[in-house]
Scaffold this motif. Sequence first.
Motif, PDB file in Angstrom:
ATOM      1  N   ALA A 186      96.645  19.769  79.338  1.00 44.29           N
ATOM      2  CA  ALA A 186      97.367  20.901  78.749  1.00 44.29           C
ATOM      3  C   ALA A 186      98.058  21.734  79.815  1.00 44.29           C
ATOM      4  CB  ALA A 186      96.389  21.755  77.948  1.00 44.29           C
ATOM      5  N   GLU A 187      97.394  21.884  80.985  1.00 43.46           N
ATOM      6  CA  GLU A 187      97.973  22.715  82.036  1.00 43.46           C
ATOM      7  C   GLU A 187      99.103  22.004  82.788  1.00 43.46           C
ATOM      8  OE1 GLU A 187      94.713  23.655  84.522  1.00 43.46           O
ATOM      9  OE2 GLU A 187      93.685  24.906  83.013  1.00 43.46           O
ATOM     10  N   GLU A 188      98.917  20.713  83.099  1.00 45.94           N
ATOM     11  CA  GLU A 188      99.844  20.011  83.981  1.00 45.94           C
ATOM     12  C   GLU A 188     100.888  19.187  83.237  1.00 45.94           C
ATOM     13  OE1 GLU A 188      97.448  17.699  86.608  1.00 45.94           O
ATOM     14  OE2 GLU A 188      96.139  19.390  87.171  1.00 45.94           O
ATOM     15  N   HIS A 189     100.592  18.784  81.985  1.00 42.79           N
ATOM     16  CA  HIS A 189     101.507  17.894  81.271  1.00 42.79           C
ATOM     17  C   HIS A 189     101.912  18.452  79.905  1.00 42.79           C
ATOM     18  CE1 HIS A 189     100.760  14.673  84.238  1.00 42.79           C
ATOM     19  NE2 HIS A 189      99.493  15.090  84.219  1.00 42.79           N
ATOM     20  N   ARG A 190     101.570  19.665  79.622  1.00 49.33           N
ATOM     21  CA  ARG A 190     101.940  20.326  78.359  1.00 49.33           C
ATOM     22  C   ARG A 190     101.502  19.502  77.133  1.00 49.33           C
ATOM     23  NH1 ARG A 190     105.466  24.458  79.370  1.00 49.33           N
ATOM     24  NH2 ARG A 190     106.433  24.497  81.437  1.00 49.33           N
ATOM     25  N   ALA A 191     100.332  18.955  77.206  1.00 45.29           N
ATOM     26  CA  ALA A 191      99.793  18.160  76.095  1.00 45.29           C
ATOM     27  C   ALA A 191      99.074  19.103  75.130  1.00 45.29           C
ATOM     28  CB  ALA A 191      98.854  17.079  76.612  1.00 45.29           C
ATOM     29  N   GLU A 192      99.833  19.769  74.288  1.00 43.88           N
ATOM     30  CA  GLU A 192      99.300  20.778  73.403  1.00 43.88           C
ATOM     31  C   GLU A 192      98.761  20.203  72.102  1.00 43.88           C
ATOM     32  OE1 GLU A 192      98.923  23.699  74.404  1.00 43.88           O
ATOM     33  OE2 GLU A 192     100.206  23.766  76.182  1.00 43.88           O
ATOM     34  N   PRO A 218     101.509   8.687  75.948  1.00 47.60           N
ATOM     35  CA  PRO A 218     102.262   9.185  77.106  1.00 47.60           C
ATOM     36  C   PRO A 218     101.382   9.729  78.234  1.00 47.60           C
ATOM     37  CG  PRO A 218     103.173  10.047  75.056  1.00 47.60           C
ATOM     38  CD  PRO A 218     101.842   9.439  74.729  1.00 47.60           C
ATOM     39  N   PHE A 219     100.094   9.972  77.950  1.00 45.33           N
ATOM     40  CA  PHE A 219      99.235  10.623  78.944  1.00 45.33           C
ATOM     41  C   PHE A 219      98.154   9.697  79.502  1.00 45.33           C
ATOM     42  CE2 PHE A 219     100.552  13.653  75.650  1.00 45.33           C
ATOM     43  CZ  PHE A 219     101.351  14.504  76.409  1.00 45.33           C
ATOM     44  N   LYS A 220      98.140   8.439  79.068  1.00 42.27           N
ATOM     45  CA  LYS A 220      97.086   7.532  79.510  1.00 42.27           C
ATOM     46  C   LYS A 220      97.153   7.278  81.008  1.00 42.27           C
ATOM     47  CE  LYS A 220      96.278   5.138  75.134  1.00 42.27           C
ATOM     48  NZ  LYS A 220      96.319   3.835  74.395  1.00 42.27           N
ATOM     49  N   THR A 221      98.337   7.217  81.557  1.00 37.47           N
ATOM     50  CA  THR A 221      98.463   6.999  83.009  1.00 37.47           C
ATOM     51  C   THR A 221      97.831   8.146  83.783  1.00 37.47           C
ATOM     52  OG1 THR A 221     100.520   5.779  82.640  1.00 37.47           O
ATOM     53  CG2 THR A 221     100.083   6.567  84.870  1.00 37.47           C
ATOM     54  N   ALA A 222      98.062   9.379  83.340  1.00 39.42           N
ATOM     55  CA  ALA A 222      97.478  10.536  84.021  1.00 39.42           C
ATOM     56  C   ALA A 222      95.951  10.546  83.892  1.00 39.42           C
ATOM     57  CB  ALA A 222      98.055  11.819  83.438  1.00 39.42           C
TER      58      ALA A 222
END
Length: 560
Positions: free
Chosen positions: A91-97, A60-64
Motif C-alpha cells: 500500500a505504501e510503495e505500490h499504491r495497492a489500495e 501486478p504485485f506478485k513480483t514485488a
Amino acid sequence: MESRVELFAQIRRDARVDGLSVRALAARHGVHRRTVRQALESAAPPERKPRRGVSWRLDPFKTAIDAMLVEDTTAPRKQRHTARRILARLAEEHRAEELSYSTVRDYVRVRRAQIDVEAGRRVEAFVPQEHAPGAEAEVDFGEVWVVLNGVKTKCHMFVFRLSRSGKAIHRIYPTQAQEAFLEGHIEAFNEIGGVPVKHIRYDNLTSAVTAVLFGQGRQRVENDRWVLFKSHYGFDSFYCQPGIAGAHEKGGVEGEVGWFRRNRLSPMPAVECLDELNDCIRVWEEADEHRRISDRLRTIGQDFEAERPFLAALPTETFDPGLVLNPRVDRSSMVTVRMVKYSVPARLIGRKVRVSLRASEVVVFDGRAVAARHQRVAAKRGQSVQLDHYLEVLRTKPGALPGSTALALARASGTFTSAHEAFWAASRRVNGDADGTRELIDVLLLHRSMDAGDIQAGITAALQVGAVSADVVAVEARRHAARVPLGGASFDRHRRAQEEVNVQRVVSLTQRRLMDPAAVIAGLPADARPLPSMSTYDELLAKRTEHPVEPGTASKENIS
C-alpha cells in the motif's frame, strides 16, 4: 437435490423414449436449452469453470511480493516479513489500495515455502516414527494456574509419557526445581510399574543439565544428583536440540501438556492443597485410559497393557528425591529452608538437623528418625508451625500458650478443636490458669499416641460429668478406641452384647453422694453393701492396752 449426472441421464432417456424436442425437454426439466443440448451431446456433464474471485488483483504485485520473500531467506528469523507487513508495504510503495489481507496471506503461505526450497533452505517435515514397546518415554514441564486455598497461584505440571502407548502421568508441584523433577519421575515409575529400557527424552532442563556443550552434538554436562538418580533406576537420557529446533523431537509430550491443560484444567481448578488436586488427576488418568489417540484402533489403556511387560523392573531400594540440607535449629525451635521457617521439636534447639526438601513437603530427621514433617510453603518469608513441637516447653511455661503463634495456626487449621477449647475453659475454672493449662497440654500430648477422634470422644465424656483431668480423658479415649471395631473377628462376635450395654462411662462420685442412695446414679445400681465396721481393729487396741511395752526396752529373745 439431484446431481447433474442424473439430470443428464433423464434428459437423454426422455429424448430417446418420448422423442421430445429440445424446447419440450427444457420445459419439462426446467433448464436452459443450452443444458439440454449439452446432455444430448455427452452423458458426462462438462466441468464447471473455476470462479475467478479477486485474486487476479494480486497479479501486478506478485513480483514485488516475491522480492520481499527472497529477502527474508537471509534475514534474521524474528525480522522477516509477515503477510500483514507485506500488505502494508504494497500500500505504501505500490499504491495497492484494493488488496485484502486474506488475498495476500493465501499467496504468501504457498509462495514462501516454494522460495525456501528454491533457496536451498531446509523445509520442516515430520516423519512418522515407530517406538518399540517399553523402550522410550518423554518428560516435560508445563505452567498451570490453580486457585490454591482461594489464591490464584502459578504452579508447574510434570508430565511423563510413554512413547509407544501414550500412557501419561501428570503431577502438579509448586516448583519445577530438581526435587520436583525427581519426585515426578518416582511417581511415574511407580504408577506404570517399571522403567523404560532405552532412554527418556528431555529438554535441557537445569534440574538435569549443568551446561550444553555446543558443537559437540548432544553432549551435556549433567548434575551429579541426576546422574545418581539415573544410575539408581537404570535408564539413559536423550537430550533434544536446544530451543524451538528440538521441540518436535518430543512432540508427544508437548502435545500431551497442551491437551491435558485444555481438557482437564480449564477452568482453573479450585482446591485447598495440591495433594487434593493430584488425587483428582489420578482419577482423570484412569478415565483417559479409555481414550483413543488420533486414529489409533485401540485405546491408551489397551496399548499400555501390551507395553507394560516390556518395562524394566523397579529397584528394591527407595530413592529420596529431596534436596538434603543441614540447617541449625534456632531459639524459636525453627529451621530456615529456602527463606521459609519450619518448626521442629524443642529438644533439637541449637543442634544441626538433616532436612529433606521435597517437591510438596519438608521432612526433618533426627538421626534416622523423622522428627517433623511439613507441607512445603510456596510463599517466601512464610512459616509452618506445629503446636505439638512446643508442648514440653509450654508445660513449664503455660502462660505462653494463649498468645503463641503455634496455637493461632492450630486453631486456623482446625487441629485445635472446639472440644479442646471447652476442656481448656473448664480446666482453668477448676484448677486455675496455670494448672488448668497444664491439664490441657497433657491432653494434647495424648495426640502423639492416640487417634484424634478418640481423644475428642474422651474430652466430651469427661466434660459431661465435670471431670477436667487428662487422666480421665485418656481412660475414656482408650475405651472409645476399644469400642470401635477395627476389623477384628473377636469384637464382631460380641457386637450385640456390647450394643445392649448402655451405661454412662464416667461416674461422678460427688454426684453419687449427693443423690438418693437408692436411686440409680450414672447408670450404676444402688450401693446395698453394709457400712464398714471397725470392731476388729478395736479389739487389737484393747490387747495393746493390756500388755503395754515400756519405751526403750526389748525382750532378750528379740536381741540377736
